[in-house]
Design a protein around this motif. Structure first.
Motif, PDB file in Angstrom:
ATOM      1  N   ALA A  15       0.754  -1.298  -0.194  1.00  0.00           N
ATOM      2  CA  ALA A  15       0.087  -0.047  -0.093  1.00  0.00           C
ATOM      3  C   ALA A  15       0.942   1.235  -0.034  1.00  0.00           C
ATOM      4  O   ALA A  15       0.609   2.090  -0.834  1.00  0.00           O
ATOM      5  CB  ALA A  15      -0.985  -0.096   1.218  1.00  0.00           C
ATOM      6  N   ALA A  16       1.867   1.213   0.757  1.00  0.00           N
ATOM      7  CA  ALA A  16       2.761   2.431   0.982  1.00  0.00           C
ATOM      8  C   ALA A  16       3.629   2.775  -0.438  1.00  0.00           C
ATOM      9  O   ALA A  16       3.554   3.716  -0.980  1.00  0.00           O
ATOM     10  CB  ALA A  16       3.662   2.183   2.085  1.00  0.00           C
ATOM     11  N   GLN A  17       4.271   1.359  -0.955  1.00  0.00           N
ATOM     12  CA  GLN A  17       4.806   1.576  -2.289  1.00  0.00           C
ATOM     13  C   GLN A  17       3.954   2.318  -3.183  1.00  0.00           C
ATOM     14  O   GLN A  17       4.379   3.072  -4.286  1.00  0.00           O
ATOM     15  CB  GLN A  17       5.345   0.024  -2.439  1.00  0.00           C
ATOM     16  N   ARG A  18       2.814   1.453  -3.345  1.00  0.00           N
ATOM     17  CA  ARG A  18       1.636   2.190  -4.405  1.00  0.00           C
ATOM     18  C   ARG A  18       1.536   3.683  -4.257  1.00  0.00           C
ATOM     19  O   ARG A  18       1.539   4.442  -5.124  1.00  0.00           O
ATOM     20  CB  ARG A  18       0.480   1.330  -4.476  1.00  0.00           C
ATOM     21  N   ALA A  19       1.328   4.180  -2.873  1.00  0.00           N
ATOM     22  CA  ALA A  19       0.966   5.368  -2.726  1.00  0.00           C
ATOM     23  C   ALA A  19       1.833   6.495  -2.866  1.00  0.00           C
ATOM     24  O   ALA A  19       1.706   7.731  -3.526  1.00  0.00           O
ATOM     25  CB  ALA A  19       0.396   5.681  -1.169  1.00  0.00           C
ATOM     26  N   VAL A  20       3.260   6.045  -2.758  1.00  0.00           N
ATOM     27  CA  VAL A  20       4.424   6.932  -2.816  1.00  0.00           C
ATOM     28  C   VAL A  20       4.656   7.208  -4.455  1.00  0.00           C
ATOM     29  O   VAL A  20       5.323   8.311  -4.761  1.00  0.00           O
ATOM     30  CB  VAL A  20       5.744   6.118  -2.311  1.00  0.00           C
ATOM     31  N   GLY A  21       3.975   6.314  -5.094  1.00  0.00           N
ATOM     32  CA  GLY A  21       4.106   6.752  -6.562  1.00  0.00           C
ATOM     33  C   GLY A  21       3.186   7.812  -6.936  1.00  0.00           C
ATOM     34  O   GLY A  21       3.307   8.451  -8.090  1.00  0.00           O
ATOM     35  N   PHE A  22       2.414   8.274  -6.137  1.00  0.00           N
ATOM     36  CA  PHE A  22       1.773   9.489  -6.396  1.00  0.00           C
ATOM     37  C   PHE A  22       2.581  10.768  -6.197  1.00  0.00           C
ATOM     38  O   PHE A  22       1.959  11.962  -6.528  1.00  0.00           O
ATOM     39  CB  PHE A  22       0.450   9.555  -5.719  1.00  0.00           C
ATOM     40  N   VAL A  23       3.775  10.629  -5.592  1.00  0.00           N
ATOM     41  CA  VAL A  23       4.560  11.703  -5.143  1.00  0.00           C
ATOM     42  C   VAL A  23       5.490  12.216  -6.260  1.00  0.00           C
ATOM     43  O   VAL A  23       5.921  11.478  -7.110  1.00  0.00           O
ATOM     44  CB  VAL A  23       5.560  11.290  -3.912  1.00  0.00           C
ATOM     45  N   GLU A  24       5.164  13.510  -6.858  1.00  0.00           N
ATOM     46  CA  GLU A  24       5.935  14.088  -7.725  1.00  0.00           C
ATOM     47  C   GLU A  24       7.009  14.977  -7.329  1.00  0.00           C
ATOM     48  O   GLU A  24       7.054  15.468  -6.439  1.00  0.00           O
ATOM     49  CB  GLU A  24       5.073  14.704  -8.691  1.00  0.00           C
ATOM     50  N   ASN A  25       8.139  15.295  -8.254  1.00  0.00           N
ATOM     51  CA  ASN A  25       9.124  15.972  -8.158  1.00  0.00           C
ATOM     52  C   ASN A  25       8.692  17.246  -7.549  1.00  0.00           C
ATOM     53  O   ASN A  25       7.909  18.099  -8.190  1.00  0.00           O
ATOM     54  CB  ASN A  25       9.940  16.426  -9.352  1.00  0.00           C
ATOM     55  N   GLY A  26       9.325  17.956  -6.598  1.00  0.00           N
ATOM     56  CA  GLY A  26       9.171  19.422  -6.078  1.00  0.00           C
ATOM     57  C   GLY A  26       7.953  19.293  -5.142  1.00  0.00           C
ATOM     58  O   GLY A  26       7.722  20.434  -4.439  1.00  0.00           O
TER      59      GLY A  26
END
Ligand code: 5RP
Length: 262
Positions: A15-26
């Protein structure tokens, strides 16, 4: 490496790994507290190391701040960041409308402030956190230490006119002493069993003198990412109504676990 994880930790990790995929540069990212959020902080640290992702984290507790620094996630304060793009946090329960009970880790006050100051809140959870109606998990209420017994009595009196099934309240302890939050307050846990009207209860509790904040997060969460022990991940977006089924590769890099080896 994933084979060493228990089924529940695997569910939290994916779940954590998938959610971190929503984080973008900056991005400025609120970092939740708890065992699931700790996986998210590790996964974020890995993206920073592997991809050179540039992010600033705002931790919701002293222990999350400590972990973030350990795994290489740069942090700042909410006052410095002012407004965040995204907060990723765990939950104790979420219902079909993505209303939450939080505070099992006693960090609900900072968590609610940080999530509210974010464009988007994503909850990461294993499937056991999903409920038809909130209330089986005891609702944490943060109270100031001064006169806490009076505040607890007022909460109990207030619950008589609320649509709840149980009314027992208990001061959360840390051994022989009351548990003290990062904001130097106490936690009273409300054993309600079933909450009929969570929105009303959240408003009413916050009217009681001595109550600082309650663990009901109403209309704050935008998306839930539900992890399963076999690597399946379900993403539900409450705004678009979309549901996506996904799968995470269960071979994380060793360095994700760096802080666990201490
Ligand atoms: C801390 C919290 C946590 O997010 C909640 O208790 C879930 O924790 P975990 O991921 O360990 O089950 O609200 O105050």
């Amino acid at each position: 490496m994933a084979a060493e994880l228990s089924p529940i930790d695997t569910a939290k990790f994916v779940a954590a790994q998938r959610a971190v995929g929503f984080v973008e540069n900056g991005m400025k990212v609120g970092l939740g507290t708890g065992s699931t959020a700790a996986w998210m902080v590790r996964c974020l640290g890995e993206r920073i190391r592997e991809e050179g992702l540039r992010v600033t984290g705002v931790p919701t507790s002293a222990r999350t701040a400590e972990l973030a620094l350990k795994v290489g996630v740069p942090i700042t304060t909410l006052d410095d960041a002012k407004w965040l793009d995204l907060t990723i946090d765990g939950a104790d329960e979420f219902d079909p409308a993505l209303n939450l009970i939080k505070g099992g880790g006693a960090a609900l006050l900072q968590e609610k402030i940080v999530a509210t100051a974010s464009d988007q809140m994503i909850v990461i959870a294993d499937a056991a956190k999903e409920v038809a109606q909130l209330g089986a998990f005891a609702l944490p209420v943060e109270v100031i230490p001064f006169g806490w017994q009076t505040t607890k009595a007022l909460i109990e009196e207030t619950l008589v006119s609320m649509d709840v099934m149980g009314r027992d309240c208990s001061l959360r302890m840390n051994g022989q002493s009351p548990l003290v939050t990062d904001e130097a307050n106490y936690i009273v846990d409300l054993h309600l069993k079933r909450i009929g009207n969570a929105r009303q209860l959240a408003l009413v509790l916050n009217q009681i003198p001595g109550v600082v904040e309650n663990g009901l997060f109403i209309d704050i969460c935008d998306m839930v990412v539900i992890g399963h022990a076999d690597g399946r991940v379900i993403v539900r977006d409450i705004n678009s109504g979309e549901r996506t089924d996904d799968r995470i590769d269960l071979i994380p890099g060793d360095n994700i676990f760096a802080d666990l080896k201490d």
